[in-house]
Design an enzyme around this catalytic site. Structure first.
Site, PDB file in Angstrom:
ATOM      1  N   HIS A 254       0.835  -1.205  -0.102  1.00 29.55           N
ATOM      2  CA  HIS A 254      -0.233  -0.005   0.293  1.00 29.55           C
ATOM      3  C   HIS A 254       0.895   1.328   0.077  1.00 29.55           C
ATOM      4  O   HIS A 254       0.532   2.210  -0.230  1.00 29.55           O
ATOM      5  CB  HIS A 254      -0.727  -0.061   1.305  1.00 29.55           C
ATOM      6  CG  HIS A 254      -2.564   0.285   0.792  1.00 29.55           C
ATOM      7  ND1 HIS A 254      -3.020  -0.883  -0.042  1.00 29.55           N
ATOM      8  CD2 HIS A 254      -3.228   1.301   1.035  1.00 29.55           C
ATOM      9  CE1 HIS A 254      -4.194  -0.271  -0.137  1.00 29.55           C
ATOM     10  NE2 HIS A 254      -4.365   0.951   0.230  1.00 29.55           N
ATOM     11  N   ARG A 257       1.200   2.296  -3.695  1.00 33.44           N
ATOM     12  CA  ARG A 257      -0.123   2.623  -4.044  1.00 33.44           C
ATOM     13  C   ARG A 257      -0.358   4.083  -3.572  1.00 33.44           C
ATOM     14  O   ARG A 257      -0.721   4.824  -4.334  1.00 33.44           O
ATOM     15  CB  ARG A 257      -1.282   1.957  -3.481  1.00 33.44           C
ATOM     16  CG  ARG A 257      -2.610   2.411  -3.951  1.00 33.44           C
ATOM     17  CD  ARG A 257      -3.487   1.227  -3.451  1.00 33.44           C
ATOM     18  NE  ARG A 257      -5.112   1.676  -3.452  1.00 33.44           N
ATOM     19  CZ  ARG A 257      -5.980   1.813  -4.229  1.00 33.44           C
ATOM     20  NH1 ARG A 257      -5.492   1.454  -5.620  1.00 33.44           N
ATOM     21  NH2 ARG A 257      -7.163   2.163  -4.121  1.00 33.44           N
TER      22      ARG A 257
END
Length: 332
Positions: A254, A257
């Site tokens: 993440h 991301r």
């Protein structure tokens, strides 16, 4: 519940009278509700903590009311638990009392109207653009690192979720057009652009993949055994890549991301486009990256603006007698 001052700790030794119903509840979760072992252990840990609190006050489960539970929440907060952790405690308590009511061991659920304190929203971490470029440009040392580099390039290129990356099939990627089809949350499909660096890394991976799989395997990214790579394996390999290539912070999916979203917003300022790329149903979810963008701008301002630099320099030479002199009221 007693209204005297709370102790500094909730620790106490739960009595057999408290533990008995709790163990029955956990058995119910495991056998009837088919809850995972890890979930049952989490329930046990949180509810045993509450049982210790009740034991300290010489109380039973049926003595706990909404007021008493709020006092317990206050103690948890005082001990440093976050709002999210306290919400988990309350959820366990709520479910446990539902069970007690069902078994006719209690008549009321004290957790129904008790809410956890709100925690301040944490801004997502990101990796500096230059550092991330350096990590992704690092040369692979073995065939599996060729795969790893392709995965991480694609993570950052298209802002994927971990599950989305693991679920990509060969047919989902159109290398000619540079487009990738992914299925995100709620089985919602979206088509994403893939950058040239990611396409080149995938192109380097495909011959390695060919030597690992048979014709039946559809996954783009596979393990050493030739099967679709698991999300746990991806997490472990990204952490390993960061350590091997000299990252100054722990790498996790993440984070890439978040970095994709923040860097895109810094460059374009187009919040709606970033929302579409990330697959967020609500733009308020994407707006957290505007705060990151502001932090970036504020940092540039502090480093660049003459008056900002002057203010920082002055702050190191503040004269205390002047600040404390009569008539200098800075609150007005």
């Amino acid at each position: 519940m007693p209204r005297d001052a709370e102790p500094a700790s909730v620790s106490g030794e739960p009595t057999a009278e408290l533990v008995g119903p709790l163990e029955s509840f956990l058995q119910h979760l495991a056998s009837e509700r088919r809850q995972a072992r890890h979930t049952c252990l989490n329930y046990r840990r949180d509810l045993m903590r509450l049982a210790g609190y009740l034991a300290r006050h010489t109380l039973h489960w049926t003595d706990l009311d909404g007021h008493g539970l709020r006092r317990y929440v206050a103690v948890l907060s005082h001990e440093g638990l976050s709002g999210r952790s306290i919400a988990r405690h309350l959820s366990a308590t709520r479910r446990f009392f539902d069970y007690l009511i069902r078994e006719r061991l209690a008549t009321d659920n004290p957790a129904l109207d008790v809410r956890a304190p709100k925690s301040p929203k944490k801004l997502p971490q990101v990796v500096d653009v230059d550092q991330l470029n350096g990590l992704l440009d690092a040369a692979p040392d073995d065939p599996l690192e060729v795969r790893d580099r392709a995965m991480f390039e694609l993570f950052y290129s298209s802002g994927l979720r971990l599950s989305e990356l693991a679920g990509i099939d060969m047919d989902d990627l159109d290398r000619q057009s540079g487009e990738l089809r992914v299925v995100g949350k709620g089985d919602k499909e979206r088509v994403l652009p893939v950058g040239r660096k990611a396409l080149a890394a995938i192109q380097a991976w495909l011959p390695v993949r060919q030597g690992l799989v048979d014709d039946r395997e559809a996954a783009l990214f596979v393990s050493q055994r030739g099967q679709r790579i698991s999300v746990r394996n991806i997490q472990a390999r990204l952490k390993r890549w960061g350590l091997a290539k000299g990252a100054d912070q722990r790498l996790y999916p993440h984070l890439l991301r978040h970095s994709f979203a923040s860097h895109m917003l810094e460059s374009s300022g187009d919040l709606r486009a970033v929302q579409e790329l990330l697959g967020h149903a609500d733009i308020s979810t994407t707006q957290v990256y505007t705060h990151l963008d502001f932090q970036h701008l504020a940092h540039i301002y502090d480093q660049s603006h003459p008056r900002a630099k002057r203010r920082q320099a002055d702050s190191r030479d503040v004269s205390t007698p002047f600040d404390e002199a009569p008539g200098n009221d800075y609150s007005s």
